[in-house]
Design an enzyme around this catalytic site. Structure first.
Site, PDB file in Angstrom:
ATOM      1  CG  HIS A  85      10.946 -17.134   4.306  1.00  0.00           C
ATOM      2  ND1 HIS A  85       9.702 -16.534   4.294  1.00  0.00           N
ATOM      3  CD2 HIS A  85      10.717 -18.436   4.611  1.00  0.00           C
ATOM      4  CE1 HIS A  85       8.772 -17.440   4.590  1.00  0.00           C
ATOM      5  NE2 HIS A  85       9.362 -18.591   4.802  1.00  0.00           N
ATOM      6  CE1 TYR A 136      13.996 -11.509  -3.800  1.00  0.00           C
ATOM      7  CE2 TYR A 136      14.165 -12.249  -6.075  1.00  0.00           C
ATOM      8  CZ  TYR A 136      13.523 -12.276  -4.850  1.00  0.00           C
ATOM      9  OH  TYR A 136      12.403 -13.054  -4.670  1.00  0.00           O
ATOM     10  CG  ASN A 162      10.293  -9.578   7.634  1.00  0.00           C
ATOM     11  OD1 ASN A 162       9.359 -10.129   7.054  1.00  0.00           O
ATOM     12  ND2 ASN A 162      10.121  -8.750   8.635  1.00  0.00           N
ATOM     13  CB  VAL A 163      14.795 -11.342   2.634  1.00  0.00           C
ATOM     14  CG1 VAL A 163      14.252 -12.755   2.471  1.00  0.00           C
ATOM     15  CG2 VAL A 163      13.957 -10.360   1.816  1.00  0.00           C
ATOM     16  CB  CYS A 174      31.363 -17.658  -6.054  1.00  0.00           C
ATOM     17  SG  CYS A 174      31.429 -18.427  -4.425  1.00  0.00           S
ATOM     18  CG  ASN A 208      -1.095  -8.801  11.764  1.00  0.00           C
ATOM     19  OD1 ASN A 208      -0.875  -7.774  11.123  1.00  0.00           O
ATOM     20  ND2 ASN A 208      -1.053  -9.997  11.214  1.00  0.00           N
ATOM     21  CG  LEU A 209      -2.533  -2.565  10.466  1.00  0.00           C
ATOM     22  CD1 LEU A 209      -2.208  -1.534  11.536  1.00  0.00           C
ATOM     23  CD2 LEU A 209      -1.887  -2.173   9.142  1.00  0.00           C
TER      24      LEU A 209
HETATM   25  N1  APR Z   1       1.996  -3.309  11.857  1.00  0.00           N
HETATM   26  C1  APR Z   1       1.643  -4.605  12.081  1.00  0.00           C
HETATM   27  N2  APR Z   1       1.230  -5.434  11.117  1.00  0.00           N
HETATM   28  C2  APR Z   1       1.150  -4.944   9.868  1.00  0.00           C
HETATM   29  C3  APR Z   1       1.504  -3.621   9.544  1.00  0.00           C
HETATM   30  C4  APR Z   1       1.934  -2.777  10.616  1.00  0.00           C
HETATM   31  N3  APR Z   1       2.285  -1.504  10.426  1.00  0.00           N
HETATM   32  N4  APR Z   1       1.324  -3.441   8.214  1.00  0.00           N
HETATM   33  C5  APR Z   1       0.892  -4.611   7.728  1.00  0.00           C
HETATM   34  N5  APR Z   1       0.768  -5.530   8.718  1.00  0.00           N
HETATM   35  C6  APR Z   1       0.367  -6.938   8.628  1.00  0.00           C
HETATM   36  C7  APR Z   1      -0.747  -7.222   7.659  1.00  0.00           C
HETATM   37  O1  APR Z   1      -1.998  -7.102   8.315  1.00  0.00           O
HETATM   38  C8  APR Z   1      -0.455  -8.672   7.266  1.00  0.00           C
HETATM   39  O2  APR Z   1      -1.089  -9.580   8.167  1.00  0.00           O
HETATM   40  O3  APR Z   1       1.473  -7.631   8.147  1.00  0.00           O
HETATM   41  C9  APR Z   1       1.045  -8.792   7.438  1.00  0.00           C
HETATM   42  C10 APR Z   1       1.839  -8.865   6.151  1.00  0.00           C
HETATM   43  O4  APR Z   1       1.494 -10.043   5.480  1.00  0.00           O
HETATM   44  P1  APR Z   1       2.259 -10.523   4.156  1.00  0.00           P
HETATM   45  O5  APR Z   1       2.394  -9.370   3.216  1.00  0.00           O
HETATM   46  O6  APR Z   1       1.552 -11.729   3.679  1.00  0.00           O
HETATM   47  O7  APR Z   1       3.743 -10.862   4.667  1.00  0.00           O
HETATM   48  P2  APR Z   1       4.296 -12.167   5.373  1.00  0.00           P
HETATM   49  O8  APR Z   1       3.257 -12.792   6.233  1.00  0.00           O
HETATM   50  O9  APR Z   1       5.579 -11.791   6.010  1.00  0.00           O
HETATM   51  O10 APR Z   1       4.600 -13.111   4.138  1.00  0.00           O
HETATM   52  C11 APR Z   1       5.147 -14.361   4.374  1.00  0.00           C
HETATM   53  O11 APR Z   1       5.403 -14.782   2.025  1.00  0.00           O
HETATM   54  O12 APR Z   1       6.019 -14.007  -0.110  1.00  0.00           O
HETATM   55  C12 APR Z   1       6.380 -14.747   0.998  1.00  0.00           C
HETATM   56  O13 APR Z   1       8.566 -15.297   1.602  1.00  0.00           O
HETATM   57  C13 APR Z   1       7.666 -14.238   1.608  1.00  0.00           C
HETATM   58  O14 APR Z   1       8.325 -14.130   3.926  1.00  0.00           O
HETATM   59  C14 APR Z   1       7.261 -13.877   3.019  1.00  0.00           C
HETATM   60  C15 APR Z   1       6.071 -14.771   3.262  1.00  0.00           C
END
Ligand code: APR
Length: 230
Positions: free
Chosen positions: A105, A52, A88-89, A132, A197-198
């Site tokens: 998260h 991290y 997102n973090v 801390c 979404n992509l």
């Molecule tokens: N524009 C739009 N969407 C995109 C792009 C882009 N340029 N690039 C990737 N994506 C989409 C992918 O198609 C996918 O559906 O973003 C999504 C990313 O998915 P994940 O990697 O699973 O991320 P997320 O959904 O945020 O994960 C959720 O999982 O590991 C845990 O706590 C962590 O907050 C996270 C949670």
């Protein structure tokens, strides 16, 4: 019109922050169980703290993109009628100007004290076990929500989703609950649901509208449409 926008890793991808579910099933070369669970932290705290620390430094070196900026612009126009709920973090939403924002998260730029529960802002490293600022104990961990832990602000988020007129999901695969369930909750309470979404996700409940494309293109275009329809 009240709008809730749920964002995931996809909104930050074009800023250079990798998403989680890459084809190889690894997150920056690590198994998720090793770096994103309480058990992984217990087994190898140095590995997790270093991991991290690297993510925190990586995020500090990138900048918000047009999608983050478009959501900040929407908030400037409609104020508290927009709530951004991010999984997102990173801090790219706030650096773009979003204020009505929930980090469900947790945040890389915050530490969590395992001794006193304080959640101080944190920009440095944690590997060297700094004290801390509240209690002086050297028991800080990243303030990120790991698998098996309860996300933050769930009551506030659920209330906002239930009360929303439009629910929008941006750049999230819909693989992780409870966030993945919000589209069904929104739909059940009458909201119009939109996915940006992509690659459209495999939501259990289909969205009313899906706009496929890169976040930096589809999010500004959607914001333009919302504002011109007012
Ligand atoms: N524009 C739009 N969407 C995109 C792009 C882009 N340029 N690039 C990737 N994506 C989409 C992918 O198609 C996918 O559906 O973003 C999504 C990313 O998915 P994940 O990697 O699973 O991320 P997320 O959904 O945020 O994960 C959720 O999982 O590991 C845990 O706590 C962590 O907050 C996270 C949670």
């Amino acid at each position: 019109m009240r709008i809730v926008v749920l964002t995931g890793a996809g909104i930050s991808a074009e800023s250079g922050v990798p998403t989680f579910r890459d084809a190889d099933g690894l997150w920056e070369g690590h198994r998720v169980e090793d770096v994103a669970t309480p058990e992984g932290f217990e087994a190898d705290p140095d590995l997790v703290l270093r991991f991290y620390d690297e993510r925190r430094r990586g995020v500090a070196s990138v900048t918000p993109n047009a999608a983050h900026e478009a959501l900040a612009r929407l908030e400037r126009e409609i104020g508290d009628d927009l709530l951004v709920v991010t999984q997102n973090v990173d801090d790219l939403h706030e650096r773009a100007g979003s204020r009505n924002l929930v980090h469900m998260h947790g945040e890389l730029r915050r530490a969590l004290c395992l001794s006193c529960g304080a959640r101080p802002e944190w920009t440095g490293d944690l590997l060297d076990r700094p004290p801390c600022p509240e209690c002086g104990e050297r028991m800080l961990r990243p303030d990120v929500v790991w698998f098996g832990e309860l996300p933050y602000d769930l009551d506030r988020i659920e209330r906002a989703v239930i009360d929303s007129d439009v629910f929008v999901s941006v750049g999230t695969s819909g693989a992780v609950y409870p966030a993945a369930g919000y589209v069904a909750l929104a739909a059940a309470f009458g909201a119009r649901t939109v996915e940006l979404n992509l690659v459209p996700s495999d939501a259990l409940v289909p969205f009313d509208e899906v706009r496929a494309g890169a976040a930096t293109e589809v999010v500004p275009a959607w914001v333009d449409d919302v504002l011109s329809a007012r």
